[in-house]
Design an enzyme around this catalytic site. Structure first.
Site, mmCIF file in Angstrom:
data_model
loop_
_atom_site.group_PDB
_atom_site.id
_atom_site.type_symbol
_atom_site.label_atom_id
_atom_site.label_comp_id
_atom_site.label_asym_id
_atom_site.label_seq_id
_atom_site.Cartn_x
_atom_site.Cartn_y
_atom_site.Cartn_z
ATOM 1 N N CYS A 75 0.761 -1.275 0.006
ATOM 2 C CA CYS A 75 -0.126 -0.034 -0.295
ATOM 3 C C CYS A 75 0.892 1.014 0.225
ATOM 4 C CB CYS A 75 -0.643 -0.146 1.261
ATOM 5 S SG CYS A 75 -1.839 1.177 1.501
ATOM 6 N N CYS A 185 -1.097 3.907 -6.400
ATOM 7 C CA CYS A 185 -1.878 3.147 -5.610
ATOM 8 C C CYS A 185 -2.020 1.863 -6.020
ATOM 9 C CB CYS A 185 -3.433 4.038 -5.339
ATOM 10 S SG CYS A 185 -4.536 2.938 -4.609
#
Ligand code: DGL
Length: 264
Positions: A75, A185
């Site tokens: 992440c 992302c």
């Protein structure tokens, strides 16, 4: 169990980090992995730094409690705010994070025009700012926070009219003005088809999945932690939503080969 046979623990705010997991599984098929998706608390990208740090520390602790020999923060948002904290707290455990693939995107051609799509936190925090500082003179870089974009992936929607319209509205101001897009992302590689369609076929997409997988292998080798078993490893999924549908979606995403044009 020998330490090197133990699984690599991987976490994200939801199912997005599976775009990194699939690169690791492909590079190190004999490793065992446990993937923890914190879908219950998603998104992380619009929360405060303190909230994300607390959530990410708890995610890592769940995986370490299950015997993980290494931690991969799959992440960008959590890496930005807690990779250093985790490394300090667990100096004997390899901790690998993911960051927006700005370097290859900027360097892939002269005076590259690059659009970076990521969460608010990733684009604002020091880690990315330092990267930006390093490469800003090598090209034209546009930053695009994309709140709401990861939700489509969390709902298992990767293509179709609605998501294409959402993506198109986000990126249309940059159409014709860019040569590459950084998918900053880990959810966005699953939307690569819609993003490619919106920016145009000639634009190259970059993400940090492969680089993260290579870095994990390097760190495991350095610490003599690679699993030398000859057989294919196990991949186990867990999700804070604790429901079968979430696990099914996770498995589907790991197997997804053709649903999107894979970015670089
Ligand atoms: N997948 C996460 C990332 O790479 C963030 C999505 C979110 O929780 O906002 O940044």
């Amino acid at each position: 169990m020998e330490r090197c046979e133990r699984p690599v623990g991987v976490f994200d705010s939801g199912v997005g980090g599976i775009s990194v997991l699939r690169e690791m599984v492909s590079l190190m098929p004999n490793e065992n992995f446990i993937y923890y998706g914190d879908s219950k608390n998603a998104p992380y990208g619009t929360k405060s730094v303190k909230e994300v740090q607390d959530l990410a520390m708890a995610d890592a602790e769940i995986l370490l409690g299950m015997g993980a020999k290494a931690i991969v923060i799959a992440c960008n948002t959590a890496t930005a705010v807690c990779a250093e904290v985790l490394r300090k707290k667990y100096p004997d455990i390899p901790v690998v994070g993911v960051e927006p693939a700005l370097k290859p995107a900027v360097l892939h051609k002269e005076n590259a025009r690059v659009l970076v799509m990521a969460t608010n936190i990733t684009l604002r925090e020091h880690k990315f700012r330092a990267l930006l500082e390093k490469y800003s003179k090598r090209g034209e870089i546009y930053l695009l926070p994309c709140p709401g974009l990861m939700d489509w992936v969390e709902h298992g929607i990767f293509c179709g009219e609605e998501v294409e319209k959402f993506v198109d509205e986000l990126v249309s101001p940059y159409r014709g003005k860019i040569d590459s897009v950084v998918l900053g992302c880990t959810h966005y590689p699953f939307l690569a088809g819609a993003i490619q369609k919106a920016v145009g076929r000639e634009v190259r997409l970059f993400d940090g999945g492969k680089g993260t997988a290579r870095e994990l292998l390097r760190r495991l080798e350095c610490m003599k932690l690679t699993n030398n078993a000859q057989n294919i490893g196990k991949v186990e999924f867990m999700n804070s939503n604790n429901c079968e549908a979430e696990i099914e979606l996770s498995k589907r995403l790991l197997d997804l080969k053709k649903i999107v044009d894979k970015p670089v």
